[in-house]
Design a protein around this motif. Structure first.
Motif, PDB file in Angstrom:
ATOM      1  N   LYS A  17       0.827  -1.203   0.000  1.00  0.00           N
ATOM      2  CA  LYS A  17       0.000   0.000   0.000  1.00  0.00           C
ATOM      3  C   LYS A  17       0.861   1.252   0.000  1.00  0.00           C
ATOM      4  O   LYS A  17       0.535   2.245  -0.670  1.00  0.00           O
ATOM      5  CB  LYS A  17      -0.917  -0.015   1.222  1.00  0.00           C
ATOM      6  N   GLU A  18       1.967   1.222   0.737  1.00  0.00           N
ATOM      7  CA  GLU A  18       2.865   2.372   0.763  1.00  0.00           C
ATOM      8  C   GLU A  18       3.468   2.622  -0.614  1.00  0.00           C
ATOM      9  O   GLU A  18       3.691   3.771  -1.003  1.00  0.00           O
ATOM     10  CB  GLU A  18       3.975   2.139   1.798  1.00  0.00           C
ATOM     11  N   THR A  28       1.055   4.544  -2.611  1.00  0.00           N
ATOM     12  CA  THR A  28       1.109   5.954  -2.205  1.00  0.00           C
ATOM     13  C   THR A  28       2.316   6.654  -2.824  1.00  0.00           C
ATOM     14  O   THR A  28       2.219   7.800  -3.300  1.00  0.00           O
ATOM     15  CB  THR A  28       1.164   6.047  -0.672  1.00  0.00           C
ATOM     16  N   HIS A  83       1.693   7.239  -6.493  1.00  0.00           N
ATOM     17  CA  HIS A  83       0.756   8.357  -6.684  1.00  0.00           C
ATOM     18  C   HIS A  83       1.466   9.694  -6.489  1.00  0.00           C
ATOM     19  O   HIS A  83       1.195  10.663  -7.232  1.00  0.00           O
ATOM     20  CB  HIS A  83      -0.397   8.213  -5.690  1.00  0.00           C
TER      21      HIS A  83
END
Length: 1849
Positions: free
Chosen positions: A305-306, A309, A312
């Motif tokens: 998930k990091e 991020t 993005h």
């Protein structure tokens, strides 16, 4: 001094003594201290008594503890005693007890890492700190950021925020929150969202520069300085980042429980993604560079998930997908390179196995050849003056070279990312100022310290020097500002330590010199250090047991550095051949990384070393030249240069300091280790700040604060009018040593400890006063107790004596009663004895007499029985045969009845099983009971008959007995004869025996009959009782069922009531939310509209600048006019305005895209609606096909009716022409002068015509009324019929539902009924389906007829209301519409026939239009002639008194207004204006109107009335264009004046009132019955007749909402500065609040100085608001909503500041708040606004004030608090309890256990975790309809408005 020491070190005084575990421990003196004492008698907090020895030389006493009221202060410099234990204890109390992580220490913000997520960084907190002074709120990183932002804007000077601390202290988080604050409060200057990009750089830098260490899971392994740029309006325009000291060694080595940089683990966690398949990655444990720390996972962190991020953030900063994949490709190559295994070939060389898969993967990823890379990983090229050698490397050196290459690649990659991040954050806008945020290591000392720690501590020495100088400078400025004598403060200057490191022949110079030596080594460098500095510098030492280390005395501590590795880390070289191989790569990104290798100003690699930590400067200065000489600069030299640049930058800015403290080494939440904390406080300079402050005058009081606090130490004679002189006189008496204080211009400065001394004097004075008060109160209580006891004793004596007297009287009464009782008892005994004797005699007599009577009776009885025997013997023989027959008959009847009864019983059982029987059971039982009752009555009758028979038998028996007696006498007479007949005795005896036997048989039969009768009677009674019981059970069951049904119905009713109430509440909530969302959309729309106007103005300005001399007039076109329906008038605007509009639209690209998207959505919606409409039309056509014939017949009738109406209208038109012709002839025929005078024939003809027209009009009105009544009655009849038809089925369905509910409850009893009902329901449903289909078809036909009827009714009503000349036009329009509809129908039915019909219809339409135009011309011509003739008649009447004049002269002479008769009763409440005067009307009435004069001198809402009267006239004229332009101009003008003067409260309030009044007028005179209830008949006549302005009402309502929101903002801006000062800071009740000591920073006082706001200021402002709105005529309901919103703002702002200010959370402040709230409630009561809901908005503030005042100790107190504070959230309650601070020493703090109890009790609350209230929240506004009683015809227009061009109509 000795006097003060003796006074302070007395018994019970508390001191600090050193401790090995807790650093400092608190103790209490058990004995007063004397000057010659060698020790102190102390008692610890645990009760242990110790003897503390004093140093015999220095006699230094232990540190004194501060008073309890000073503990927990926001600012450490506010403490009276400034020393290390006081600082440590204050930080511990705030951190552990109050859960406060921020504390000020002068200009430094101390931040302690809580290791827990706290809800104190939300947007609401940011808004609360925005615009506040730094000392007004609790310490926070946002306060420091706001101070920097404010000083940048105020002083026009760049700022810096220096965040320092050791690893794990929270530096990165603090810097991140500071940048978030700037991004939130400033916004960006463009649409590029620069603030988002600035924040997006954080996850990128954390991914590539942060790693897990033993101290921190997200430790920054580099330092960075971010400059956030602002424009001249102080909005973010960009940023720039500089990095320092990247720890490259972490790429190849990690200690236990540590990780590599996060980005590697993020890639490994996402290896299964499709785009990462070619990277050949797997888990982190498969790679050497990621598994050495044996801790690949961080708890609670999802690396995949990091990575999303991070990606993005890359995208947001403009790094596209291909570049991202390239970056990840390089990172994966580094991991594969680390797994390349190098083996020993021999002792001096090494090799790599062929086809090594990891090296193959590395070469494929970076685009180099396998042969070259494997060659130069194991070899090295050496150059001499003449030759070049290739030298093989041993395995260890080759491995180190491989790791050096990995570090070098990662460093290049890090540098490239930082550079591109800076490119993404750069902007073309000129930078006006900047705020820098420095996130860098704090002072470090480990067991083994090397080159990295040396550089870090060197940087901290420089920063500490800058910090000391800044603190010293601020102290000097403060003293000079207050004009007190300036004495030099001695503070630690670390310049000698800095010179030792960076001066000529310093440590760095010697290190660089040693690096240049061909055979330089760490040992030789160490010897040079010893020889150069060991004897010359006291700060340099040599360890006793080592010759390869040195010690430097830094400002924080001594640090021993190991010399091993210094040289190699300072050189930081890499194999050049490896770099050449990488430069020849086919991978473009890798080539880009190394393309500036020769131009680099910093070395980028490392010689194979020991694998220790290596940090270097990554981002060099771009402005420096790139000569080859600089290329050879060492890491130390480069770091010194970059550090020098950083110091120059910081010195050119105003610094702000944040010192981050790590509370423990185990990452425990809110756990405080004193040893670690003191170590960091010493290292980060906080204690140095304290020492500098303590060396001067740390405590500062204003004269007013000092006077208010220490007024108790003054006598009445000491109080003078001049507060300054009073304070001087008192201080000279209280403190003898004048060096302990200084008097400034506005403040008094105290030395350290003097405030505590004054506080002790004050406490002693208060304690003495308390003792005296206690003494007096105790005396009063004792005397009161004595008097109460004396009164009680007297009362007891009185009652005792009374009791004794009552006991004596009672004894006497008892004695007398005993005598009387004895007398009567003796009499009773004698009387009883006599009565016993008398009774015995009477009994004996009675027995004797009875015996004699019985003997006589028995004789008579024997005789009587003998006679009876004879009678019965004779009758028995006759009855015997009868009884036998009767018995047989009865038995036969019983058998038959039993058989029938069994059949009946069987039948009854069958019926009992059926539902029908159960339903009719009650009725059947009642019938049976009635039958049984009738049977009982019949049996009673039989019994009466039998009794009568028995009576007759007894009478016959009596007569028979008499006869027998006579016979007995005769027999006696014959007895003698019988005796003689002895021969007959035996026969008689035999006969007698026979008779006896018959008698016994008869008696047995009688007994049997009686038994049977008794048995039958018993059975009947039993049966009756059973039936009664059964009937009772049935009744009971029936009652239970009825009761159950009632309960169920009641429950259903209650349930429905609750459901309806909940639904109503939910609907109200949803309505308010929807209304709030709608009003927020209006606000956003207004913002976009203002932005659009600003862009248009900018465009106009640019156009004017580019074309001098040409000015373009602004268009009145509104940016949101496309949302309105009536926008056709803008087709006639000027071309220039339209062109400017298009250009402006082109500039706002985002708005255009949004509008295009909205248009597309509307088109799609339109298409779907069109499709749905076509489907509906098809269904309608199919339903209509069945009754087409009837419909066409009705249509033909309507056509005939319309043709008749046209003929009638044409005849009327001809009649009017004939009348006009007669009038013209009569006027022109008379030549005499008086022919036109009143009474003349022409005048009479005209009057006759007018009268006839009036009569005709009345007749037409009556016909219209009759037709309307008939149509309405017919419509209502149809409506009622439909309602009956539609209401039948729901009622039946409801009954069925109830039956089904009963059936569920009586399931067993209704089994049979269900079957029957099922059959009946099937039949009923079949019938219902057929019925529904028929009804549906009939309804469709009926609906069509009704619609056509309504349409015809409306057309008829409209035609009849129109004037005669307009009726023809309306009829023709209707005819055209009808023909068009028929044409469409024909097209749907027969397309071929429709074309022919279309031609016919078009011809007919052309004829009708020609006829219409012809008639219009005729009518206009007749109207003009009529006006001329009426004008002539008026002139004739005016000129009759002057004589005879020719008609021609009359026409030519002007008409004088004096001669025109003016009658006010003819005024219709309308104002006429010309089209060209519209802009003049708007300008005079809106744009240039002065609200103050209008509100005071004229009636409220006058502009609204005038505008509506003008609108009425436009409606009367049926001028659509005029109506639309007037409304549009009005709306745009109001918007324009509000934009121009939106900050003026009176203007906004005035136009809010007028807009609402205009809206109410549109409703009141709309003709809608709902709005006409309160109108007078005259007002109803003024209703609009031609236009329905419902859509414009919505537009005006939206405008009113915008004005309301602007009014609230305007009022909020006025009230905002007053709220905190008036509600919190001002001491409304004098003497209640005590002022606590303050620190270096200005603290807000509760004493009202000049210019500060008080509660009276708020009340006066509220009264001004209220009176102004009342003067403007604002609706009372709207005023209530405004007041409610204002009170919400007051309560929310006050509570938010209370929650963020520890100094305001005290008992006395709670009393002040409650008093202030009561004053606000009193204001509401005076204004009659108690029911407006404003008081309820203050409930959270009231409960917070109550929370400050209630007891906070026991469980009962916790329960009371939980039940009392229902309007506060759990977070708010806990925050207030944590912030609660005693002002005096008599108060107590809230214990931690009590706060935890509150949290436990409130755990189940479901509420928002938000701490602060939303001050920007605006309640949705409503505008309840408020009709005006003012008649329009009575309104007079004052001349001051300059509206003389308006004409009253």
């Amino acid at each position: 001094m000795n006097r003060e020491l003796e006074y302070m070190f007395v018994q019970s005084a508390r001191v600090w003594i050193p401790d090995a575990e807790e650093v400092w421990k608190s103790a209490e003196l058990t004995k007063d201290y004397k000057n010659d004492d060698a020790s102190l008698q102390l008692m610890l907090e645990d009760g242990t008594t110790i003897d503390h020895k004093l140093d015999p030389k220095t006699k230094n006493l232990p540190y004194l503890r501060n008073p309890d009221i000073l503990v927990g202060e926001n600012d450490l410099t506010a403490l009276s005693y400034l020393h290390e234990p006081a600082v440590l204890h204050n930080l511990k109390v705030r951190f552990i007890d109050s859960k406060l992580i921020y504390t000020y220490c002068g200009i430094v913000l101390v931040a302690i890492n809580p290791y827990e997520t706290l809800p104190i960084y939300g947007t609401d907190i940011i808004n609360a700190y925005s615009g506040q002074n730094m000392g007004d709120m609790d310490p926070h990183i946002f306060a420091v950021a706001e101070e920097a932002y404010k000083q940048m804007a105020r002083d026009e000077r760049n700022q810096s925020i220096i965040v320092s601390g050791e690893s794990g202290a929270g530096k990165t988080v603090s810097a991140k929150y500071a940048m978030r604050y700037f991004a939130t409060v400033s916004g960006s200057a463009s649409e590029a969202n620069v603030e988002e990009k600035v924040l997006a750089s954080n996850p990128i830098m954390e991914a590539i520069g942060n790693a897990k260490t033993t101290r921190n899971d997200n430790s920054s392994r580099f330092g960075k300085y971010i400059e956030i740029g602002f424009d001249n309006r102080y909005r973010i325009i960009g940023a720039n980042m500089r990095t320092y000291l990247l720890e490259k060694s972490r790429v190849v080595f990690q200690a236990d429980e540590e990780r590599n940089y996060h980005i590697f683990y993020q890639l490994c966690a996402s290896a299964n993604q499709p785009e990462f398949k070619n990277l050949r990655l797997s888990t982190a444990n498969d790679f050497l560079y990621t598994r050495q720390g044996r801790s690949p996972v961080i708890e609670g962190v999802d690396d995949a998930k990091e990575l999303r991020t991070t990606r993005h953030a890359f995208t947001l900063l403009g790094i596209n997908e291909s570049y991202q994949i390239g970056l990840f490709q390089v990172l994966a190559a580094i991991l594969h390179l680390g797994n390349v295994e190098i083996k020993d070939r021999d002792s001096d060389s090494s090799l790599i196995a062929p086809n090594n898969r990891h090296l193959t993967a590395f070469c494929e990823l970076v685009g180099v050849t396998y042969q070259d890379m494997s060659q130069w990983l194991c070899h090295r090229k050496l150059k001499t003056a003449t030759e070049t050698y290739i030298k093989p490397l041993p395995r260890l050196q080759a491995t180190n070279a491989r790791d050096a290459l990995s570090k070098h690649i990662y460093a290049k990659l890090f540098n490239w990312i930082v550079e591109h991040v800076n490119k993404a954050l750069v902007t073309n806008v000129k930078q006006h100022s900047f705020i820098g945020v420095l996130d860098i290591y704090g002072f470090e000392t480990f067991e083994i310290n090397s080159f990295e720690q040396f550089c870090i501590n060197y940087a901290n020495e420089k920063l500490q020097q800058q910090f000391n100088m800044h603190v010293f400078k601020l102290e000097q400025e403060e003293y000079m500002k207050e004009q007190i004598p300036w004495t030099l403060i001695d503070f630690y200057d670390n310049q000698p330590c800095i010179n030792l490191i960076e001066a000529k022949m310093g440590i760095l110079d010697l290190l660089d010199e040693e690096c240049k030596m061909p055979k330089g080594s760490d040992d030789s460098w160490a010897q040079k250090l010893y020889n150069t500095h060991l004897k010359t510098c006291s700060l340099f030492e040599k360890p006793r047991m080592s010759n390869r280390a040195f010690i430097i005395q830094h400002f924080a501590d001594k640090v021993e550095y190991q010399c091993e590795g210094f040289l190699e880390k300072n050189k930081d070289t890499v194999n050049e051949e490896q770099i050449h191989v990488l430069k020849a790569s086919k991978f473009d990104l890798l080539v880009e990384l190394f393309q500036d290798e020769e131009k680099a100003t910093t070395p980028t690699g490392q010689v194979p070393g020991t694998g220790g930590r290596t940090r270097l400067s990554i981002k060099p200065d771009k402005g420096r030249d790139t000569s080859s000489k600089e290329h050879k600069k060492t890491v130390g030299c480069q770091f010194r240069n970059s550090l020098q640049m950083l110091m120059e930058t910081l010195n050119a800015t105003t610094p702000h300091y944040v010192r981050c403290i790590k509370p423990n080494d185990f990452k425990l939440a809110f756990s405080f280790d004193p040893k670690r904390a003191v170590q960091q406080l010493r290292a980060c300079g906080v204690l140095e700040t304290i020492r500098i402050s303590a060396a001067g005058f740390p405590s500062r009081w204003t004269y007013q604060e000092f006077f208010s606090r220490y007024r108790v130490l003054m006598k009445q004679k000491d109080v003078l009018p001049d507060k300054k002189l009073t304070c001087k006189n008192v201080l000279e008496k209280l403190v003898q040593d004048q060096d302990k204080y200084q008097f400034g211009k506005t403040k008094i400065f105290f030395r350290a400890g003097q405030v505590a001394y004054l506080e002790k004097l004050r406490a002693d004075k208060l304690r003495a006063a308390c003792i005296r008060i206690q003494k007096t109160i105790r005396c009063w209580l004792a005397r009161k107790k004595y008097l109460r006891q004396r009164s009680a004793v007297i009362t007891i004596q009185r009652f005792t004596r009374g009791y004794q007297a009552r006991c004596l009287v009672k004894f006497m009464r008892r004695t007398q009663a005993a005598t009387v009782i004895q007398k009567y008892q003796r009499m009773c005994v004698e009387r009883k004895r006599y009565r016993q004797k008398q009774a015995a005699a009477l009994a004996m007599q009675t027995i004797l007499r009875a015996y004699m009577a019985r003997q006589k009776y028995q004789a008579l009885l024997r005789e009587h029985k003998a006679v009876i025997i004879q009678k019965h013997v004779r009758g028995w023989l006759a009855r015997c045969w009868y009884k036998c027959c009767l018995e047989a008959i009865v038995y036969l009847q019983c058998c038959i009845r039993r058989m029938r009864a069994k059949r009946e019983l069987k039948k009854l059982k069958i019926e009992a099983r059926s539902v029908e029987h159960f339903k009719k059971l009650n009725k059947g039982m009642e019938n049976k009971i009635m039958q049984l009752q009738r049977k009982i009555d019949e049996q009673n009758k039989d019994n009466r008959v039998i009794s009568e028979k028995l009576v007759s038998l007894e009478s016959s028996y009596a007569s028979e007995s008499e006869r027998m007696r006579g016979e007995l006498g005769r027999l006696r007479g014959v007895e003698e004869d019988a005796k003689n007949k002895a021969n007959q005795v035996s026969s008689l005896l035999e006969e007698l025996e026979k008779l006896r036997k018959e008698l016994s048989v008869t008696q047995q039969e009688k007994k049997t009959i009686e038994d049977w009768a008794q048995k039958y009677r018993d059975e009947m009674e039993k049966m009756v009782s059973e039936l009664k019981d059964q009937n009772g059970l049935l009744k009971k069951e029936k009652d239970d069922l009825n009761k159950m049904i009632q309960e169920q119905s009641q429950q259903m009713t209650e349930k429905m009531t609750r459901a309806i109430a909940q639904e109503t509440q939910q609907l109200e909530t949803d309505l308010n939310e929807e209304r709030s969302r709608y009003q927020n959309l209006l606000t956003e729309h207004l913002r976009l509209e203002e932005k659009y106007d600003d862009l248009k103005e900018e465009l106009a300005h640019s156009t004017n600048v580019s074309k001098p001399g040409h000015r373009r007039t602004d268009s009145t076109h509104s940016s949101n006019e496309s949302e309105y329906t009536y926008n056709s008038e803008y087709a006639e605007l000027e071309d220039g305005s339209r062109v400017g509009e298009d250009v402006t639209r082109g500039m706002d690209t985002s708005l255009t895209l949004k509008l295009q998207k909205r248009v597309t959505e509307l088109e799609q919606e339109k298409q779907s609606l069109r499709n749905e409409l076509e489907n509906r039309e098809e269904q309608f056509q199919r339903a209509r096909a069945r009754d087409d014939a009837q419909f066409r017949k009705a249509r033909g009738a309507e056509l005939e009716y319309e043709s008749l109406k046209r003929q009638e209208l044409e005849s009327e038109n001809k009649k009017l022409r004939h009348d006009l012709a007669e009038m013209r002839q009569s006027l022109l025929g008379g030549a005499a002068a008086g022919t036109g005078a009143p009474g003349s024939p022409a005048y009479k003809v005209l009057l006759d015509q007018l009268n006839a027209s009036c009569e005709e009009l009345e007749v037409r009105k009556e016909e219209v009324l009759i037709l309307r009544s008939q149509l309405v009655s017919q419509k209502e009849a149809m409506h009622h019929k439909d309602e009956k038809e539609t209401m039948t089925e729901p009622s039946v369905f409801a009954q069925d539902v109830n039956k089904l509910k009963d059936a569920d409850e009586l399931k067993q009893a209704y089994v049979g009924l269900k079957d029957t009902n099922r059959l009946l329901e099937q039949q009923l449903q079949a019938q219902r389906r057929t019925y529904d289909s028929e009804v549906e078809s009939l309804r469709g036909e009926l609906q069509n007829v009704k619609e056509e009827n309504n349409r015809q009714q409306q057309l008829l009503a409209q035609n009849l209301q129109l004037p005669p000349e307009a009726r023809i036009e309306a009829s023709l329009q209707h005819e055209i519409t009808r023909l068009t509809n028929e044409n469409l129908e024909l097209m749907a039915d027969d397309p071929t026939a429709s074309r022919e019909a279309r031609v016919i219809i078009l011809r007919r339409m052309v004829d009708l239009m020609e006829q219409l135009e012809k008639q219009d011309r005729t009518i206009r011509k007749l109207k003009k002639q009529l006006k001329v003739y009426s004008k002539r008649i008026g002139e004739m009447g005016a000129g009759q008194a002057e004589g005879q004049t020719s008609p021609g002269q009359m026409v030519e002479e002007p008409i004088h207004p004096v001669n025109i008769p003016r009658r006010e009763k003819d005024f219709q409440g309308m104002l006429e204006y010309k089209k060209e005067d519209e802009m003049k009307l708007v300008k005079n009435l809106i744009l240039e109107l002065k609200p103050r004069g209008v509100a005071v001198n004229l009636i409220p809402g006058l502009p609204a009335y005038i505008l509506f009267m003008c609108l009425r006239h436009a409606d009367y004229l049926n001028d659509d264009q005029k109506v639309r332009t007037l409304l549009t101009s009005t709306i745009n003008s109001i918007k324009k004046i509000l934009k121009k003067r939106g900050d003026d409260f009176e203007t906004v309030s005035f136009w809010l009132a007028n807009t609402c009044r205009f809206l109410h007028c549109l409703k009141q005179y709309s003709g809608d019955e709902a709005f006409m209830k309160h109108n007078t008949s005259r007002q109803n006549e003024h209703c609009l007749s031609n236009f329905d302005l419902a859509e414009y009402r919505q537009v005006i309502s939206d405008l009113a909402i915008q004005i309301y929101q602007q009014l609230v903002k305007c009022m909020e801006n006025i009230l905002q500065p007053m709220i905190v000062s008036g509600m919190l800071e001002h001491e409304t009740i004098q003497g209640v609040s005590g002022v606590k000591p303050t620190g270096l920073r200005k603290r807000t006082s509760s004493i009202a100085d000049e210019g500060t706001y008080t509660l009276d200021s708020i009340l006066r402002q509220l009264s001004a608001f209220h009176s102004t709105m009342c003067q403007h005529g604002t609706d009372p309901e709207l005023i209530k909503q405004v007041v409610k919103q204002l009170f919400y703002i007051i309560g929310a702002v006050t509570l938010n500041n209370l929650l963020l200010r520890k100094d305001m959370c005290s008992w006395s402040k709670g009393m002040q708040i409650r008093y202030n709230v009561s004053q606000l409630e009193e204001w509401l009561r005076d204004k009659g606004l108690m029911n407006c809901g404003a008081k309820e908005t203050l409930e959270p503030l009231i409960q917070a004030a109550q929370l400050l005042q209630v007891k906070k100790k026991t469980e009962e107190d916790a329960e009371a608090i939980c039940s009392m504070c229902h309007a506060l959230t759990t977070a708010q309650i806990v925050k207030v309890l944590n912030l609660y601070t005693p002002v005096n020493e008599f108060e107590e703090r809230v214990s931690v256990a009590f706060i935890r109890t509150i949290q436990t009790r409130l755990r189940d609350r479901s509420e928002s975790p938000q701490l602060l209230m939303d001050t920007k929240m605006i309640y949705p506004v409503t505008f309840p309809f408020s009709p005006s009683s003012l008649a329009l015809e009575t309104i007079q227009i004052p001349t001051s408005l300059n509206l003389s061009f308006l004409t009253r109509v």
